[in-house]
Design a protein around this motif. Structure first.
Motif, PDB file in Angstrom:
ATOM      1  N   ARG A 223       0.831  -1.207   0.000  1.00 20.06           N
ATOM      2  CA  ARG A 223       0.000   0.000   0.000  1.00 20.06           C
ATOM      3  C   ARG A 223       0.866   1.257   0.000  1.00 20.06           C
ATOM      4  O   ARG A 223       0.621   2.201  -0.770  1.00 20.06           O
ATOM      5  CB  ARG A 223      -0.911   0.002   1.223  1.00 20.06           C
ATOM      6  N   ARG A 224       1.879   1.278   0.839  1.00 19.92           N
ATOM      7  CA  ARG A 224       2.756   2.444   0.906  1.00 19.92           C
ATOM      8  C   ARG A 224       3.563   2.622  -0.374  1.00 19.92           C
ATOM      9  O   ARG A 224       3.788   3.750  -0.833  1.00 19.92           O
ATOM     10  CB  ARG A 224       3.701   2.320   2.110  1.00 19.92           C
ATOM     11  N   SER A 226       2.592   1.779  -3.331  1.00 19.67           N
ATOM     12  CA  SER A 226       1.650   2.321  -4.311  1.00 19.67           C
ATOM     13  C   SER A 226       1.511   3.830  -4.145  1.00 19.67           C
ATOM     14  O   SER A 226       1.470   4.582  -5.138  1.00 19.67           O
ATOM     15  CB  SER A 226       0.289   1.650  -4.144  1.00 19.67           C
ATOM     16  N   GLU A 227       1.455   4.288  -2.907  1.00 18.77           N
ATOM     17  CA  GLU A 227       1.332   5.716  -2.633  1.00 18.77           C
ATOM     18  C   GLU A 227       2.604   6.467  -3.044  1.00 18.77           C
ATOM     19  O   GLU A 227       2.532   7.611  -3.518  1.00 18.77           O
ATOM     20  CB  GLU A 227       1.040   5.928  -1.149  1.00 18.77           C
ATOM     21  N   VAL A 254       5.039   9.183   2.861  1.00 13.28           N
ATOM     22  CA  VAL A 254       3.956   8.207   2.884  1.00 13.28           C
ATOM     23  C   VAL A 254       3.797   7.616   4.279  1.00 13.28           C
ATOM     24  O   VAL A 254       2.680   7.435   4.777  1.00 13.28           O
ATOM     25  CB  VAL A 254       4.240   7.088   1.860  1.00 13.28           C
TER      26      VAL A 254
END
Length: 258
Positions: A223-224, A226-227, A254
């Motif tokens: 998730r991080r 991707s950010e 992030v």
């Protein structure tokens, strides 16, 4: 639902799929060829459960059941056992190991119930030593899960740290040993394995399931990441072309958000 099916329907469908005019793929499957499918379907069911999607979870449990039925049909073809034999084995096991429900023993807590289950399991398998119980833990389990199960059996005999503080000291010791052998590939693998094994012990003492904790950490990393990529794109930059310091800056941004 438009139609209600039974386990007999599922077995009949599989017999037809493996019959003379059946499916070319289904006809050539064996116990060995289906091993990977059984593992994958189980993980997909767990993933659906984790997502809280009941419809998907129901669907994936069907795929798990298919694997059991498939193996039953193949086993029946070679005269080994059939689905009814599988039902007999699991029902007999549940009754014989729950002597605190179907017998005279008592269990006032989940811990006592589990202890009764393990005691009856050892008796059924004629295991006289803890080593035999450890060796009975499937080697095909994910390594973290197998390590945790083996450690629990050792702990049941009192071979364990008193608290998490002692395990933390051992974690530091094993980490130092890894740092001392980084140039020796064989030793490095061994020491790294020791470190992972002790970390599993730490998880036990902290009441944390290692497999679950690592899965959540991996999901968080994805998730991080991707950010980070999204931030780079917003700055009209290609993430893979960033310098190490630029990537680190994005990571810090992030991480502050979550």
């Amino acid at each position: 639902m438009d139609k209600q099916y039974t386990i007999e329907d599922l077995l009949d469908i599989l017999v037809q799929l493996r019959g003379e005019n059946g499916c070319p793929w289904d006809k050539v499957q064996t116990h060995e060829s289906l091993k990977k499918n059984m593992i994958e379907e189980t993980y997909e069911a767990i993933d659906a459960l984790d997502q809280g999607n009941d419809a998907m979870f129901c669907n994936e449990l069907g795929d798990v059941l298919l694997q059991v039925a498939f193996h039953a049909v193949i086993a029946k073809e070679r005269g080994a056992f059939d689905f009814n034999d599988i039902l007999y084995e699991i029902c007999t096991k549940l009754i014989s190991r729950h002597t605190h429900v179907f017998g005279a023993e008592k269990a006032a807590s989940a811990e006592e119930a589990l202890a009764t289950w393990e005691k009856n399991k050892k008796k059924e398998k004629k295991q006289s030593t803890l080593t035999e119980a450890m060796e009975d833990v499937p080697k095909g389990l994910p390594a973290l899960m197998r390590a945790e199960k083996v450690q629990k059996k050792a702990a049941s005999a009192g071979f364990d740290w008193e608290d998490a503080a002692g395990v933390l000291e051992k974690v530091a010791e094993e980490a130092r040993e890894v740092s001392e052998v980084t140039m020796d590939a064989e030793r490095c693998e061994e020491e790294f394995g020791d470190l992972l094994f002790v970390l599993v012990n730490l998880g036990r003492h902290l009441k944390v399931t290692p497999e679950t904790a690592l899965a959540k950490a991996t999901n968080k990393f994805v998730r991080r990441f991707s950010e980070m990529e999204a931030l780079a794109t917003a700055q009209n930059k290609v993430f893979s072309e960033l310098s190490a310091s630029e990537m680190d800056d994005l990571w810090k941004k992030v991480k502050q958000k979550s």
